[in-house]
Design a protein around this motif. Structure first.
Motif, PDB file in Angstrom:
ATOM      1  N   CYS A  78     132.086  -3.153  21.834  1.00 15.71           N
ATOM      2  CA  CYS A  78     133.104  -4.097  21.386  1.00 15.71           C
ATOM      3  C   CYS A  78     133.398  -5.006  22.583  1.00 15.71           C
ATOM      4  O   CYS A  78     132.737  -4.898  23.621  1.00 15.71           O
ATOM      5  CB  CYS A  78     134.361  -3.373  20.903  1.00 15.71           C
ATOM      6  N   ARG A  79     134.376  -5.863  22.451  1.00 16.14           N
ATOM      7  CA  ARG A  79     134.657  -6.825  23.525  1.00 16.14           C
ATOM      8  C   ARG A  79     135.042  -6.158  24.847  1.00 16.14           C
ATOM      9  O   ARG A  79     134.774  -6.701  25.912  1.00 16.14           O
ATOM     10  CB  ARG A  79     135.773  -7.768  23.100  1.00 16.14           C
ATOM     11  N   SER A  80     135.688  -5.001  24.770  1.00 15.28           N
ATOM     12  CA  SER A  80     136.148  -4.364  26.009  1.00 15.28           C
ATOM     13  C   SER A  80     135.079  -3.548  26.722  1.00 15.28           C
ATOM     14  O   SER A  80     135.267  -3.160  27.871  1.00 15.28           O
ATOM     15  CB  SER A  80     137.373  -3.482  25.741  1.00 15.28           C
ATOM     16  N   THR A  85     138.023   1.023  25.763  1.00 15.36           N
ATOM     17  CA  THR A  85     137.044   0.896  24.684  1.00 15.36           C
ATOM     18  C   THR A  85     137.219   2.026  23.673  1.00 15.36           C
ATOM     19  O   THR A  85     137.111   1.802  22.457  1.00 15.36           O
ATOM     20  CB  THR A  85     135.616   0.860  25.256  1.00 15.36           C
TER      21      THR A  85
END
Length: 128
Positions: free
Chosen positions: A41-43, A88
């Motif tokens: 994911c983005r993190s 995350t």
């Protein structure tokens, strides 16, 4: 594990993939149920997400080859990495509505020989 000719460079990506494959085989043999691998994911990215009994386990896999003078795999799990994995995992739990699970953060370290075989594998439960 497949062998690689000495003329081919052993890339960091290959080392990581070999380490993660060894970790998955080890975890399965120990009774863990692998849910996801390389979840992004983005993190950040979670190497392995598994269940062990009622516990949701987030596993960070660190691989190294060559001399331990370059640092051990354990040493590469620093505060920044711990924060990233925890953040995350929070996103994962939110997206999967998995808050009812007890959670563990484990680290598996893998030392690789030059021929890409496993020299050692160490599982650190509840590492952080």
């Amino acid at each position: 594990m497949s062998e690689v000719s000495s003329e081919e460079p052993y890339t960091r990506k290959q080392k990581g993939a070999d380490g993660e494959k060894a970790a998955q085989q080890y975890l399965t043999a120990q009774g863990y149920r692998i849910i996801e691998c390389n979840w992004r994911c983005r993190s950040g990215e979670l190497d392995i997400i598994a269940e062990y009994g009622e516990v949701l386990v987030f596993i960070e896999v660190r691989s190294r080859s060559g001399s331990p003078l370059q640092g051990t795999p354990e040493e590469s799990v620093d505060e920044r990495k711990i924060r990233q994995v925890r953040a995350t995992a929070q996103v994962y739990m939110h997206m999967k509505n998995a808050y009812e699970h007890r959670v563990s953060f484990d680290v598996i370290t893998v030392m690789l020989n030059e021929g890409r075989s496993i020299a050692s594998l160490h599982h650190i439960r509840e590492a952080f």
